[in-house]
Design a protein around this motif. Structure first.
Motif, PDB file in Angstrom:
ATOM      1  N   LEU A 235       1.164  -1.284  -0.017  1.00  0.00           N
ATOM      2  CA  LEU A 235       0.103   0.114   0.132  1.00  0.00           C
ATOM      3  C   LEU A 235       0.728   1.170   0.040  1.00  0.00           C
ATOM      4  O   LEU A 235       0.594   2.192  -0.768  1.00  0.00           O
ATOM      5  CB  LEU A 235      -0.972   0.004   1.326  1.00  0.00           C
ATOM      6  N   VAL A 236       1.898   1.196   0.718  1.00  0.00           N
ATOM      7  CA  VAL A 236       2.897   2.582   0.704  1.00  0.00           C
ATOM      8  C   VAL A 236       3.569   2.807  -0.529  1.00  0.00           C
ATOM      9  O   VAL A 236       3.582   3.690  -1.072  1.00  0.00           O
ATOM     10  CB  VAL A 236       3.933   2.358   2.023  1.00  0.00           C
ATOM     11  N   LEU A 237       3.807   1.489  -1.114  1.00  0.00           N
ATOM     12  CA  LEU A 237       4.673   1.724  -2.424  1.00  0.00           C
ATOM     13  C   LEU A 237       3.669   2.258  -3.763  1.00  0.00           C
ATOM     14  O   LEU A 237       4.091   3.104  -4.341  1.00  0.00           O
ATOM     15  CB  LEU A 237       5.020   0.146  -2.748  1.00  0.00           C
ATOM     16  N   PHE A 238       2.491   1.699  -3.456  1.00  0.00           N
ATOM     17  CA  PHE A 238       1.536   2.345  -4.339  1.00  0.00           C
ATOM     18  C   PHE A 238       1.223   3.738  -4.233  1.00  0.00           C
ATOM     19  O   PHE A 238       0.858   4.531  -5.064  1.00  0.00           O
ATOM     20  CB  PHE A 238       0.200   1.288  -4.623  1.00  0.00           C
ATOM     21  N   VAL A 239       1.081   4.226  -3.174  1.00  0.00           N
ATOM     22  CA  VAL A 239       0.807   5.704  -2.920  1.00  0.00           C
ATOM     23  C   VAL A 239       1.944   6.516  -3.118  1.00  0.00           C
ATOM     24  O   VAL A 239       1.715   7.455  -3.837  1.00  0.00           O
ATOM     25  CB  VAL A 239       0.454   5.832  -1.360  1.00  0.00           C
ATOM     26  N   ILE A 240       3.015   5.993  -3.067  1.00  0.00           N
ATOM     27  CA  ILE A 240       4.327   6.791  -3.622  1.00  0.00           C
ATOM     28  C   ILE A 240       4.736   6.739  -4.948  1.00  0.00           C
ATOM     29  O   ILE A 240       5.534   7.528  -5.557  1.00  0.00           O
ATOM     30  CB  ILE A 240       5.691   6.821  -2.584  1.00  0.00           C
ATOM     31  N   THR A 241       4.081   5.744  -5.848  1.00  0.00           N
ATOM     32  CA  THR A 241       4.691   5.492  -7.072  1.00  0.00           C
ATOM     33  C   THR A 241       3.492   6.095  -8.189  1.00  0.00           C
ATOM     34  O   THR A 241       2.536   6.096  -7.804  1.00  0.00           O
ATOM     35  CB  THR A 241       4.557   3.953  -7.489  1.00  0.00           C
ATOM     36  N   GLU A 242       4.238   6.836  -8.838  1.00  0.00           N
ATOM     37  CA  GLU A 242       3.373   7.512  -9.927  1.00  0.00           C
ATOM     38  C   GLU A 242       2.873   6.571 -11.363  1.00  0.00           C
ATOM     39  O   GLU A 242       3.760   5.660 -11.623  1.00  0.00           O
ATOM     40  CB  GLU A 242       3.977   8.543 -10.685  1.00  0.00           C
ATOM     41  N   TYR A 243       1.596   6.445 -11.681  1.00  0.00           N
ATOM     42  CA  TYR A 243       1.017   5.655 -12.585  1.00  0.00           C
ATOM     43  C   TYR A 243       0.268   6.103 -13.720  1.00  0.00           C
ATOM     44  O   TYR A 243      -0.257   7.083 -13.455  1.00  0.00           O
ATOM     45  CB  TYR A 243       0.126   4.570 -12.013  1.00  0.00           C
ATOM     46  N   PRO A 244       0.434   5.736 -15.048  1.00  0.00           N
ATOM     47  CA  PRO A 244      -0.263   6.414 -16.047  1.00  0.00           C
ATOM     48  C   PRO A 244      -1.687   5.976 -15.753  1.00  0.00           C
ATOM     49  O   PRO A 244      -1.986   5.184 -15.299  1.00  0.00           O
ATOM     50  CB  PRO A 244       0.369   5.855 -17.493  1.00  0.00           C
ATOM     51  N   ALA A 245      -2.608   7.091 -16.482  1.00  0.00           N
ATOM     52  CA  ALA A 245      -4.127   6.616 -16.265  1.00  0.00           C
ATOM     53  C   ALA A 245      -4.224   5.562 -17.098  1.00  0.00           C
ATOM     54  O   ALA A 245      -5.292   4.774 -16.752  1.00  0.00           O
ATOM     55  CB  ALA A 245      -4.583   7.950 -17.003  1.00  0.00           C
ATOM     56  N   ALA A 246      -3.822   5.229 -18.115  1.00  0.00           N
ATOM     57  CA  ALA A 246      -4.281   4.194 -19.183  1.00  0.00           C
ATOM     58  C   ALA A 246      -5.628   4.089 -19.499  1.00  0.00           C
ATOM     59  O   ALA A 246      -6.398   2.842 -19.427  1.00  0.00           O
ATOM     60  CB  ALA A 246      -3.654   2.854 -18.585  1.00  0.00           C
ATOM     61  N   ARG A 247      -5.967   5.129 -20.017  1.00  0.00           N
ATOM     62  CA  ARG A 247      -7.638   5.033 -20.184  1.00  0.00           C
ATOM     63  C   ARG A 247      -7.731   6.017 -21.665  1.00  0.00           C
ATOM     64  O   ARG A 247      -7.302   6.554 -22.057  1.00  0.00           O
ATOM     65  CB  ARG A 247      -8.477   6.246 -19.295  1.00  0.00           C
ATOM     66  N   PRO A 248      -8.785   5.132 -22.323  1.00  0.00           N
ATOM     67  CA  PRO A 248      -8.907   5.389 -23.521  1.00  0.00           C
ATOM     68  C   PRO A 248      -9.726   7.070 -23.698  1.00  0.00           C
ATOM     69  O   PRO A 248      -9.983   7.643 -22.676  1.00  0.00           O
ATOM     70  CB  PRO A 248      -9.924   4.649 -24.378  1.00  0.00           C
ATOM     71  N   ALA A 249      -9.076   7.807 -24.758  1.00  0.00           N
ATOM     72  CA  ALA A 249      -9.319   9.288 -24.956  1.00  0.00           C
ATOM     73  C   ALA A 249     -10.926   9.273 -25.338  1.00  0.00           C
ATOM     74  O   ALA A 249     -11.406   8.592 -26.029  1.00  0.00           O
ATOM     75  CB  ALA A 249      -8.521   9.946 -25.966  1.00  0.00           C
ATOM     76  N   GLU A 250     -11.451  10.134 -24.547  1.00  0.00           N
ATOM     77  CA  GLU A 250     -13.042  10.268 -24.972  1.00  0.00           C
ATOM     78  C   GLU A 250     -13.239  11.208 -25.997  1.00  0.00           C
ATOM     79  O   GLU A 250     -12.839  12.197 -26.175  1.00  0.00           O
ATOM     80  CB  GLU A 250     -13.921  10.905 -23.711  1.00  0.00           C
ATOM     81  N   ASP A 251     -14.116  10.695 -26.999  1.00  0.00           N
ATOM     82  CA  ASP A 251     -14.606  11.572 -28.275  1.00  0.00           C
ATOM     83  C   ASP A 251     -15.451  12.694 -27.525  1.00  0.00           C
ATOM     84  O   ASP A 251     -16.474  12.656 -26.901  1.00  0.00           O
ATOM     85  CB  ASP A 251     -15.504  10.657 -29.147  1.00  0.00           C
ATOM     86  N   PRO A 252     -15.032  13.959 -28.079  1.00  0.00           N
ATOM     87  CA  PRO A 252     -15.513  15.286 -27.552  1.00  0.00           C
ATOM     88  C   PRO A 252     -17.167  15.023 -27.903  1.00  0.00           C
ATOM     89  O   PRO A 252     -17.824  15.651 -27.166  1.00  0.00           O
ATOM     90  CB  PRO A 252     -14.995  16.261 -28.264  1.00  0.00           C
ATOM     91  N   GLY A 253     -17.517  14.337 -28.896  1.00  0.00           N
ATOM     92  CA  GLY A 253     -18.689  14.377 -29.199  1.00  0.00           C
ATOM     93  C   GLY A 253     -19.464  13.130 -28.672  1.00  0.00           C
ATOM     94  O   GLY A 253     -20.866  13.196 -28.690  1.00  0.00           O
ATOM     95  N   SER A 254     -18.886  12.329 -27.684  1.00  0.00           N
ATOM     96  CA  SER A 254     -19.601  11.353 -26.987  1.00  0.00           C
ATOM     97  C   SER A 254     -19.897  11.510 -25.640  1.00  0.00           C
ATOM     98  O   SER A 254     -19.548  12.622 -25.107  1.00  0.00           O
ATOM     99  CB  SER A 254     -18.834   9.885 -27.165  1.00  0.00           C
ATOM    100  N   HIS A 255     -20.763  10.782 -24.902  1.00  0.00           N
ATOM    101  CA  HIS A 255     -21.086  10.968 -23.829  1.00  0.00           C
ATOM    102  C   HIS A 255     -20.559   9.685 -22.760  1.00  0.00           C
ATOM    103  O   HIS A 255     -20.457   8.540 -23.575  1.00  0.00           O
ATOM    104  CB  HIS A 255     -22.478  11.029 -23.611  1.00  0.00           C
ATOM    105  N   ARG A 256     -20.362   9.959 -21.545  1.00  0.00           N
ATOM    106  CA  ARG A 256     -20.217   8.799 -20.779  1.00  0.00           C
ATOM    107  C   ARG A 256     -21.223   7.695 -20.837  1.00  0.00           C
ATOM    108  O   ARG A 256     -22.367   8.025 -20.484  1.00  0.00           O
ATOM    109  CB  ARG A 256     -19.914   9.201 -19.367  1.00  0.00           C
ATOM    110  N   ALA A 257     -20.823   6.369 -20.877  1.00  0.00           N
ATOM    111  CA  ALA A 257     -21.848   5.530 -21.057  1.00  0.00           C
ATOM    112  C   ALA A 257     -22.603   5.035 -19.635  1.00  0.00           C
ATOM    113  O   ALA A 257     -21.704   4.777 -18.729  1.00  0.00           O
ATOM    114  CB  ALA A 257     -21.315   4.359 -21.695  1.00  0.00           C
ATOM    115  N   SER A 258     -23.763   5.173 -19.786  1.00  0.00           N
ATOM    116  CA  SER A 258     -24.440   4.652 -18.358  1.00  0.00           C
ATOM    117  C   SER A 258     -24.249   3.107 -17.970  1.00  0.00           C
ATOM    118  O   SER A 258     -24.019   2.496 -19.029  1.00  0.00           O
ATOM    119  CB  SER A 258     -26.092   4.837 -18.321  1.00  0.00           C
ATOM    120  N   LEU A 259     -24.660   2.640 -16.929  1.00  0.00           N
ATOM    121  CA  LEU A 259     -24.653   1.426 -16.549  1.00  0.00           C
ATOM    122  C   LEU A 259     -25.605   0.349 -17.678  1.00  0.00           C
ATOM    123  O   LEU A 259     -25.219  -0.594 -17.973  1.00  0.00           O
ATOM    124  CB  LEU A 259     -24.856   0.901 -15.097  1.00  0.00           C
TER     125      LEU A 259
END
Length: 461
Positions: A235-259
């Protein structure tokens, strides 16, 4: 010549500095252009942590059977509590991860895992089966966050074309945790001398039997003390280590998908639905094999105690680890689906022989089946996740695949019921063989559709 050597040395130094200053670049798909190895290795160190918890469950099943006087089906409720926690929390975990990040999901998972391990201390005092099941359920909540985050995150930390292979490599750490969990249980929970069943039967009075049971349950605390120390460090190591988001870029014309929208999209994806069934069968198969290996050894060799019978489980996990390494090499060269078809066919034959063959060879055939279990989970997960073309649905899709872990809550109980009804734990392994056959059909379908080429992701139908 020396000037050339100096120039080459300087160029290498410049490249190293460039890599440090320019970390892995995130692509629009959410994948990275290269693997950030420090973050990838640290993330992979999480995988043995849920392996250790699963390995300890197999020890607890054997201990609880005689301390609480349970049937084979009732002992399997240890796995029901464990995998039921995964099932209930995976979707909420995915929504939290979606609103925050994979890293936050990992941190929440580690924190809840720590709390769950801590609950074993009051549970050993209360000494009731229900309280222990609650502790196992609490641990599973933390692990649900961890697996929902880490499985998808591992496949995203690098180029897309090696995502399935990368997840297989991370999953190679899981049997190390399984092995350590069983070894901790063997030496810290099980003792030498007579088996627990023999000790309980030899107790002269009900009060002496109760006292012995409470003493044995105190031993369950010892492995969790070591696990707690490791969890806090992670837990301590994860708190102090920087991680990339690794998330797909959202299309400006799209919306967040609901469940609801995500569930409708996934429900129309035939390949994704089949992947859920395959994952359900795989986790159920793995859990049933591991849950009843020690029990089978004790049934076949009545004079054996639990510590000695655990050696079969240790050999089984060594086979599991070896099978993963071999599978990683094969999947890098051949179609992943083709490799898994062969693995599943051999595994089904081994377990059928274990169920109907000579009793003397049965436990060794069950142990040998671990060689074929290794690549199942990550390959099913990676190929099924890649059938989701719209990555807005990826976190929830990954969470539903984690929910398929509930197979570990169902199949062992079913196998336990077959054992109780047939009066033969050996014969009950026909249930595990049938699971291997079902998974084979899934990979055969993927093979026909060209999914799982070497290092490549599956394509959505």
């Amino acid at each position: 010549m020396r000037d050339d050597i100096v120039v080459v040395g300087e160029n290498r130094a410049v490249k190293r500095r460039a890599l440090i200053r320019n970390p892995a670049r995130q692509l629009p798909s959410g994948y990275l252009d290269r693997i950030p190895y420090l973050q990838f290795v640290l993330l992979s160190l999480l995988f043995p942590m849920w392996g250790a918890a699963a390995g300890l469950n197999d020890i607890l099943i054997t201990q609880f059977k005689h301390v609480f006087t349970l049937s084979d089906a009732a002992t399997a409720f240890v796995q029901s509590a464990f995998y039921g926690g995964y099932f209930l929390i995976a979707i909420p975990a995915s929504r939290i991860i979606r609103r925050t990040s994979y890293k936050v999901g990992v941190q929440i998972g580690l924190a809840v895992y720590i709390v769950g391990c801590g609950l074993f201390f009051p549970a050993s005092t209360l000494a009731t089966y229900g309280m222990f099941l609650f502790c196992i359920f609490a641990v599973a909540i933390g692990l649900s966050f961890l697996e929902t985050s880490a499985n998808t995150y591992s496949s995203m930390l690098g180029p897309r074309e090696t995502g399935t292979l990368r997840l297989n490599i991370s999953q190679t750490f899981t049997p190390i945790g399984n092995l350590l969990g069983v070894i901790l249980g063997k030496y810290l929970i099980f003792g030498t001398g007579d088996s627990i069943e023999a000790q309980m039967e030899a107790a002269p009075t009900p009060q002496a039997k109760l006292a012995l049971g409470q003493e044995l349950l105190q031993n369950t605390l010892l492995p969790y003390k070591y696990i707690l120390v490791v969890l806090v460090c992670l837990l301590v190591l994860f708190v102090i280590t920087e991680y990339p988001a690794a998330r797909p870029a959202e299309d400006p014309g799209s919306h967040r998908a609901s469940l609801g929208e995500t569930l409708r999209v996934l429900a129309r994806n035939d390949r994704y639905r089949k992947g859920i069934v395959a994952q359900f069968l795989y986790v159920g198969l793995q859990t049933a094999v591991w849950s009843f290996t020690i029990r089978l050894a004790l049934d076949l060799y009545p004079g054996m105690n639990e510590r000695s019978a655990t050696n079969y489980m240790i050999v089984g996990f060594c086979c599991f680890l070896a099978g993963k390494f071999v599978a990683n090499v094969l999947i890098a060269r051949f179609s992943a689906a083709r490799v898994l078809v062969v693995y599943c066919a051999i595994g089904a034959v081994l377990l059928l022989l274990a169920a109907f063959g000579p009793a003397a060879a049965s436990v060794w055939l069950v142990v040998a089946s671990n060689l074929l279990l290794g690549p199942g989970w990550p390959t099913i997960f990676g190929q099924t996740l890649d059938t989701i073309e719209d990555k807005r649905h990826q976190e929830t899709g990954g969470a539903i695949l984690v929910m398929a872990i509930v197979g570990g809550a169902v199949i062992p109980v079913l196998q336990g019921l077959v054992s109780d009804v047939a009066g033969s734990l050996q014969l009950s392994f026909v249930v595990s063989a049938a699971c291997f056959a079902g998974i084979l059909l899934f990979f055969r379908g993927n093979l026909r559709q060209g999914a799982g080429t070497p290092g490549a992701p599956a394509r959505a139908s």
